[in-house]
Design a protein around this motif. Structure first.
Motif, mmCIF file in Angstrom:
data_model
loop_
_atom_site.group_PDB
_atom_site.id
_atom_site.type_symbol
_atom_site.label_atom_id
_atom_site.label_comp_id
_atom_site.label_asym_id
_atom_site.label_seq_id
_atom_site.Cartn_x
_atom_site.Cartn_y
_atom_site.Cartn_z
ATOM 1 N N ARG A 175 46.505 32.595 24.153
ATOM 2 C CA ARG A 175 47.008 33.903 23.708
ATOM 3 C C ARG A 175 45.846 34.831 23.352
ATOM 4 N N ARG A 176 44.823 34.289 22.735
ATOM 5 C CA ARG A 176 43.665 35.107 22.365
ATOM 6 C C ARG A 176 42.920 35.584 23.619
ATOM 7 N N MET A 177 42.770 34.725 24.604
ATOM 8 C CA MET A 177 42.079 35.109 25.833
ATOM 9 C C MET A 177 42.886 36.127 26.633
ATOM 10 N N ALA A 178 44.195 36.142 26.464
ATOM 11 C CA ALA A 178 45.023 37.111 27.183
ATOM 12 C C ALA A 178 44.591 38.539 26.853
ATOM 13 N N ALA A 179 44.164 38.785 25.608
ATOM 14 C CA ALA A 179 43.693 40.123 25.234
ATOM 15 C C ALA A 179 42.438 40.494 26.028
ATOM 16 N N VAL A 180 41.552 39.536 26.245
ATOM 17 C CA VAL A 180 40.333 39.797 27.021
ATOM 18 C C VAL A 180 40.696 40.014 28.488
ATOM 19 N N GLU B 191 34.714 47.819 30.578
ATOM 20 C CA GLU B 191 33.622 46.840 30.606
ATOM 21 C C GLU B 191 32.956 46.661 29.250
ATOM 22 N N GLY B 192 32.710 47.755 28.542
ATOM 23 C CA GLY B 192 32.060 47.669 27.234
ATOM 24 C C GLY B 192 32.898 46.898 26.230
ATOM 25 N N ARG B 193 34.193 47.194 26.180
ATOM 26 C CA ARG B 193 35.072 46.471 25.249
ATOM 27 C C ARG B 193 35.230 45.009 25.656
ATOM 28 N N ALA C 48 32.927 43.218 27.197
ATOM 29 C CA ALA C 48 31.668 42.562 26.805
ATOM 30 C C ALA C 48 31.646 42.305 25.301
ATOM 31 N N GLU C 49 32.108 43.261 24.510
ATOM 32 C CA GLU C 49 32.167 43.066 23.048
ATOM 33 C C GLU C 49 33.081 41.893 22.701
ATOM 34 N N ALA C 50 34.234 41.823 23.353
ATOM 35 C CA ALA C 50 35.178 40.731 23.085
ATOM 36 C C ALA C 50 34.579 39.387 23.471
ATOM 37 N N LEU C 51 33.883 39.336 24.602
ATOM 38 C CA LEU C 51 33.254 38.083 25.030
ATOM 39 C C LEU C 51 32.135 37.697 24.075
ATOM 40 N N ASN C 52 31.339 38.660 23.647
ATOM 41 C CA ASN C 52 30.275 38.373 22.677
ATOM 42 C C ASN C 52 30.854 37.867 21.362
ATOM 43 N N ALA C 53 31.975 38.419 20.954
ATOM 44 C CA ALA C 53 32.621 37.950 19.715
ATOM 45 C C ALA C 53 33.076 36.499 19.871
ATOM 46 N N LEU C 54 33.588 36.138 21.039
ATOM 47 C CA LEU C 54 33.991 34.745 21.282
ATOM 48 C C LEU C 54 32.780 33.823 21.269
ATOM 49 N N PHE C 55 31.675 34.261 21.890
ATOM 50 C CA PHE C 55 30.453 33.450 21.856
ATOM 51 C C PHE C 55 29.983 33.253 20.425
ATOM 52 N N ALA C 56 30.015 34.313 19.635
ATOM 53 C CA ALA C 56 29.553 34.221 18.245
ATOM 54 C C ALA C 56 30.419 33.262 17.437
ATOM 55 N N TYR D 212 29.187 40.303 39.343
ATOM 56 C CA TYR D 212 29.756 41.386 40.142
ATOM 57 C C TYR D 212 29.458 42.775 39.573
ATOM 58 N N GLY D 213 28.911 42.835 38.375
ATOM 59 C CA GLY D 213 28.565 44.113 37.776
ATOM 60 C C GLY D 213 29.761 44.938 37.355
ATOM 61 N N ARG D 214 30.901 44.296 37.267
ATOM 62 C CA ARG D 214 32.139 44.963 36.857
ATOM 63 C C ARG D 214 33.131 43.892 36.415
ATOM 64 N N ILE D 215 34.200 44.329 35.817
ATOM 65 C CA ILE D 215 35.252 43.394 35.433
ATOM 66 C C ILE D 215 35.891 42.854 36.706
ATOM 67 N N ALA D 216 35.942 41.553 36.830
ATOM 68 C CA ALA D 216 36.475 40.903 38.033
ATOM 69 C C ALA D 216 37.814 40.229 37.727
ATOM 70 N N TRP D 217 38.534 40.766 36.760
ATOM 71 C CA TRP D 217 39.838 40.243 36.381
ATOM 72 C C TRP D 217 40.670 41.416 35.901
ATOM 73 N N GLY D 218 41.940 41.168 35.685
ATOM 74 C CA GLY D 218 42.780 42.235 35.164
ATOM 75 C C GLY D 218 44.210 41.781 34.973
ATOM 76 N N ALA D 219 44.998 42.707 34.450
ATOM 77 C CA ALA D 219 46.438 42.520 34.317
ATOM 78 C C ALA D 219 47.089 43.495 35.287
ATOM 79 N N CYS D 220 48.033 43.036 36.052
ATOM 80 C CA CYS D 220 48.681 43.848 37.074
ATOM 81 C C CYS D 220 49.277 45.110 36.459
ATOM 82 N N ALA D 221 49.030 46.252 37.108
ATOM 83 C CA ALA D 221 49.503 47.549 36.620
ATOM 84 C C ALA D 221 50.926 47.856 37.068
#
Length: 189
Positions: A64-69, A75-77, A79-87, A134-143
């Motif tokens: 459920r937590r990863m679903a938010a990511v 991209e900036g948000r 990266a922040e979310a991924l860094n928070a998970l690493f921390a 890939y230099g960009r977000i390579a995932w997403g939620a269907c629009a």
């Protein structure tokens, strides 16, 4: 994670688990174990004694937590979310080879990490790898209206917005019909 393919496979596991938990929030332990086995986890690590109901609850919460990511398109948000998970869940990267698996990179806390921590640390590593590869977000939620399924995309071109061709077509047809209706209403009085 030796190459982009490894990151993609781990990200695929992440997506499949997040989708399973979203579809069935209290998905049974046995179904989670089956899904994990389908992604290469050893059956010995998925018995009722090793992958307990508590483990399954941790994994469901982590998914459920990863679903938010996975739903983040900035991209900036992301990266922040991924860094928070690493921390919170990561440790020093280490190379490991165990249980017949080839060498791979892990950032979880090793044997002390529970299933949820392992999932969050490995999932964050996989998504971070894809973001840098890939230099960009390579995932997403269907629009597409009513869908929202998570997907991975590593092809060239702009970022995908839909999980499948059918969702993209459905969205285009709906937009066309909406424009047509709006156009018919213009000039009537």
């Amino acid at each position: 994670m030796g190459d982009a393919r490894d990151g993609f496979l781990t990200a695929r596991r992440l997506i499949d688990l997040a989708e399973a938990v979203r579809a069935t929030p209290e998905i049974p332990r046995a179904e989670l174990a089956e899904l994990l086995a389908g992604h290469g986890e050893r059956p010995d690590d998925l018995t009722e004694e090793t992958f307990t109901e508590t483990s399954a609850a941790e994994l469901r919460a982590a998914a459920r937590r990863m679903a938010a990511v996975l739903g983040e398109s900035d991209e900036g948000r992301a990266a922040e979310a991924l860094n928070a998970l690493f921390a919170e869940y990561g440790s020093r990267p280490r190379l490991t080879r165990h249980d017949g698996h080839p060498w791979h990179l892990q950032v979880d806390r090793g044997e002390e990490a529970g299933w949820g921590e392992w999932f969050l640390a490995s999932g964050a590593l996989a998504l971070a790898h894809l973001l840098t590869e890939y230099g960009r977000i390579a995932w997403g939620a269907c629009a597409a209206t009513g869908c929202g399924r998570f997907f991975l995309t590593t092809g060239p071109g702009s970022t995908r917005r839909y999980c499948s061709g059918s969702c993209a077509t459905r969205a285009r047809v709906a937009a066309h019909r909406r424009r047509r209706r709006e156009g018919e209403g213009v000039g009537r009085g």
